[in-house]
Design a protein around this motif. Structure first.
Motif, PDB file in Angstrom:
ATOM      1  N   LEU A  55      -5.989  -0.079  -1.640  1.00 58.60           N
ATOM      2  CA  LEU A  55      -6.127  -1.374  -2.598  1.00 58.60           C
ATOM      3  C   LEU A  55      -7.199  -1.743  -3.141  1.00 58.60           C
ATOM      4  N   PHE A  56      -8.433  -1.627  -2.628  1.00 60.89           N
ATOM      5  CA  PHE A  56      -9.710  -2.058  -3.072  1.00 60.89           C
ATOM      6  C   PHE A  56     -10.240  -0.935  -3.576  1.00 60.89           C
ATOM      7  N   SER A  57      -9.938   0.286  -3.676  1.00 62.75           N
ATOM      8  CA  SER A  57     -10.447   1.504  -4.254  1.00 62.75           C
ATOM      9  C   SER A  57     -10.029   1.271  -5.909  1.00 62.75           C
ATOM     10  N   LYS A  58      -8.926   0.498  -6.135  1.00 58.71           N
ATOM     11  CA  LYS A  58      -8.439   0.409  -7.697  1.00 58.71           C
ATOM     12  C   LYS A  58      -9.325  -0.265  -8.358  1.00 58.71           C
ATOM     13  N   TYR A  71     -15.148  -4.005   1.112  1.00 59.62           N
ATOM     14  CA  TYR A  71     -13.919  -3.814   1.754  1.00 59.62           C
ATOM     15  C   TYR A  71     -13.370  -2.353   1.985  1.00 59.62           C
ATOM     16  N   VAL A  72     -13.617  -1.488   0.933  1.00 56.26           N
ATOM     17  CA  VAL A  72     -13.227  -0.178   1.206  1.00 56.26           C
ATOM     18  C   VAL A  72     -14.216   0.691   2.277  1.00 56.26           C
ATOM     19  N   VAL A  73     -15.443   0.333   2.397  1.00 58.90           N
ATOM     20  CA  VAL A  73     -16.393   1.053   3.490  1.00 58.90           C
ATOM     21  C   VAL A  73     -15.658   0.317   4.805  1.00 58.90           C
ATOM     22  N   PHE A  74     -15.450  -0.941   4.840  1.00 57.25           N
ATOM     23  CA  PHE A  74     -14.968  -1.280   6.266  1.00 57.25           C
ATOM     24  C   PHE A  74     -13.275  -1.032   6.685  1.00 57.25           C
ATOM     25  N   GLY A  75     -12.553  -0.808   5.546  1.00 56.21           N
ATOM     26  CA  GLY A  75     -11.189  -0.181   5.648  1.00 56.21           C
ATOM     27  C   GLY A  75     -11.434   1.275   6.086  1.00 56.21           C
ATOM     28  N   VAL A  76     -12.299   2.045   5.575  1.00 57.03           N
ATOM     29  CA  VAL A  76     -12.452   3.492   5.948  1.00 57.03           C
ATOM     30  C   VAL A  76     -12.727   3.464   7.754  1.00 57.03           C
ATOM     31  N   GLY A  88       0.761  -1.161  -0.072  1.00 56.74           N
ATOM     32  CA  GLY A  88      -0.097   0.028   0.076  1.00 56.74           C
ATOM     33  C   GLY A  88       0.800   1.168   0.056  1.00 56.74           C
ATOM     34  N   PHE A  89       1.951   1.318   0.727  1.00 55.93           N
ATOM     35  CA  PHE A  89       2.555   2.586   1.156  1.00 55.93           C
ATOM     36  C   PHE A  89       4.075   2.557   1.027  1.00 55.93           C
ATOM     37  N   GLY A  90       4.677   1.510   0.520  1.00 61.65           N
ATOM     38  CA  GLY A  90       5.885   1.333   0.168  1.00 61.65           C
ATOM     39  C   GLY A  90       7.063   1.102   1.510  1.00 61.65           C
ATOM     40  N   LYS A  91       7.967   0.832   1.140  1.00 60.96           N
ATOM     41  CA  LYS A  91       9.080  -0.146   2.081  1.00 60.96           C
ATOM     42  C   LYS A  91       9.257   0.813   3.465  1.00 60.96           C
ATOM     43  N   TYR A  92       9.273   2.068   3.376  1.00 56.23           N
ATOM     44  CA  TYR A  92       9.744   2.833   4.532  1.00 56.23           C
ATOM     45  C   TYR A  92       8.463   3.042   5.607  1.00 56.23           C
ATOM     46  N   VAL A  93       7.304   3.128   5.108  1.00 61.01           N
ATOM     47  CA  VAL A  93       6.090   3.141   5.851  1.00 61.01           C
ATOM     48  C   VAL A  93       5.886   1.713   6.345  1.00 61.01           C
ATOM     49  N   SER A  94       6.223   0.752   5.530  1.00 53.61           N
ATOM     50  CA  SER A  94       6.029  -0.647   5.977  1.00 53.61           C
ATOM     51  C   SER A  94       6.878  -1.102   7.123  1.00 53.61           C
ATOM     52  N   PHE A  95       8.128  -0.505   7.195  1.00 50.79           N
ATOM     53  CA  PHE A  95       9.290  -0.710   7.987  1.00 50.79           C
ATOM     54  C   PHE A  95       8.586  -0.147   9.445  1.00 50.79           C
TER      55      PHE A  95
END
Length: 465
Positions: free
Chosen positions: A378-381, A389-394, A73-80
């Motif tokens: 991810l599920f907005s794409k 899934y978008v609603v529950f993600g929000v 979702g957000f790349g390596k730095y956020v994931s770390f």
């Protein structure tokens, strides 16, 4: 890992020792109804967050769970960052379970454990025998964890089954012993805190109470079934956890009048069961606690070591964490690291348990927030479009953010204590050291190489390193 083992991870990791040791603390701060409502509301909020976990695990069934999700979702730095604080949350739970084991023995065999006084921390006397017992239990489960998931899985399921049976029996017997009365459940809320604060104090620690369902994605590579079943297993685990927590609160609350018991002991549940059900009751309670501690240690040794393994495999932390035992195929160096860090907890005493609970809640809430936001993105794409899934993600993102506010805003009734802030800062600095040590190597990897290392997605032009 079979389905029953995965369910046992979620249930056993969520319950641990807290359901049996802490009801007295919760009754004191929130009252019977306030504590019960807080747990039910907290569990329902976790179910909302769990939707994102189920959906993302089905899509990315690889070791590391949140680490893989946030990388996508957000790349390596956020994931770390998200993964490092989640490791901290998991380590806190391992440490808590080991410390709670000695606390139970201190109630049952006080003369044995109160040998070798060392010092007093925040009003709690620390004895060398307590430290030794907690340290032994940590070492034993580190050894079990290195033996492989087959042994861990069978033990986890047996422990969980026994624990659920004991709680059911204690609950049914509670109607017929002592001075049972629904009137004893008063006060329903803490009178000085009021209804709102009584409930919110318990809701705020829901990430710690129910942390365990998120252990499941950490070991997704080891499933022997389709990862699409993950969400159902998470739901069964959370529902069983809610029932167990509430049952133990009610047992502690309604057998005797609260005023007559609250000042008599440091472990209210133990005193109530001992006074009303005698030696047999306390033996069964002690066994349930022991198995709760075992399932917590087992589950979080597994999840923390697998998360460190995934970070090491992707070179986000030293690669030694990704090395597997030649015979058992387990990340034994990661397991040893978890054990060594947690061996510090028994030296801090009972008061430190509350500090560690708060710290764990912060680490887990950060991971919950990141995972929920990944689900939204991810599920907005178009290629993965799923409005549900978008609603529950929000909703999960909002809930997780509120948890963090409750814990981190100084004016909140559930804000962290000073020692918790210090420990979080130390862990953040340790993460920064690891990150700086690995930064040059991490920067050299292409996206395709990281996709292979983290998601096991291999392009034709990428060779395994």
């Amino acid at each position: 890992m079979s389905k029953r083992f995965v369910w046992a991870i979620a249930y056993g990791s969520s319950i641990g020792w807290g359901a049996f040791i802490l009801p007295g603390d919760w009754l004191s701060s929130s009252g019977t109804l306030g504590a019960s409502l807080g747990i039910i509301i907290g569990g329902l909020l976790m179910l909302v967050i769990a939707v994102s976990y189920g959906a993302l695990t089905a899509k990315f069934p690889v070791s590391g769970g949140e680490f893989a999700f946030t990388y996508v979702g957000f790349g390596k730095y956020v994931s770390f960052i998200a993964s490092w604080f989640l490791v901290f949350g998991y380590l806190c739970v391992v440490a808590l379970n080991a410390s709670a084991f000695s606390l139970m023995f201190k109630f049952i065999l006080p003369d044995f454990l109160e040998i070798g006084y060392l010092y007093t921390i925040a009003g709690w006397d620390v004895y060398i025998m307590e430290v030794i017992l907690s340290s032994i239990i940590l070492i034993v489960f580190a050894i079990i964890s290195t033996r492989g998931s087959g042994l861990s899985g069978n033990l986890q399921f047996i422990f969980c089954l026994f624990m659920a049976v004991v709680v059911t029996l204690l609950f049914l017997v509670s109607f017929f012993v002592g001075d049972f009365s629904f009137e004893n459940a008063k006060p329903l809320f803490n009178e000085s805190n009021g209804v709102w604060q009584s409930v919110i104090l318990i809701v705020a620690i829901a990430p710690w109470m129910f942390v365990g369902f998120d252990n499941i994605p950490q070991a997704a590579e080891e499933f022997n079934f389709n990862a699409n079943h993950t969400f159902k297993l998470i739901v069964f685990g959370i529902v069983a956890s809610i029932a167990t927590y509430v049952a133990m609160i009610l047992i502690t609350s309604w057998i005797y009048p609260y005023e007559g018991m609250v000042d008599s002991t440091s472990w209210l549940t133990g005193s109530v069961v001992n006074s009303s059900m005698g030696v047999i009751g306390i033996i069964f309670l002690a066994l349930a606690i022991s198995f709760g501690v075992f399932t917590g240690l087992n589950g979080f040794f597994l999840s923390s070591s697998r998360l460190l393994f995934a970070l090491g495999r992707a070179h986000f932390v030293p690669e030694v964490f990704a090395k597997l035992h030649k015979r058992t195929n387990t990340p034994h160096y990661a397991i040893i690291f978890v054990m060594v860090i947690c061996l510090a907890a028994p030296w801090l005493g009972r008061t430190a348990l509350n500090w560690i609970v708060d710290m764990s809640s912060v680490g887990v809430s950060i991971a919950f927030l990141a995972t929920s936001m990944v689900a939204v993105k991810l599920f907005s794409k178009k290629e993965n479009k799923n409005t549900l899934y978008v609603v529950f993600g929000v909703l999960g993102s909002i809930i997780s953010f509120i948890f963090l506010l409750l814990l981190l805003v100084p004016t909140s009734p559930a804000s962290l204590s000073g020692p918790s802030y210090i420990a979080l800062l130390v862990w953040a600095l340790l993460g920064l050291v690891f990150f700086l040590l690995q930064y040059k190597k991490l920067k050299s990897f292409s996206k395709e190489e990281l996709d292979y290392l983290i998601l096991n997605e291999r392009s034709d032009n990428i060779k395994a390193k």
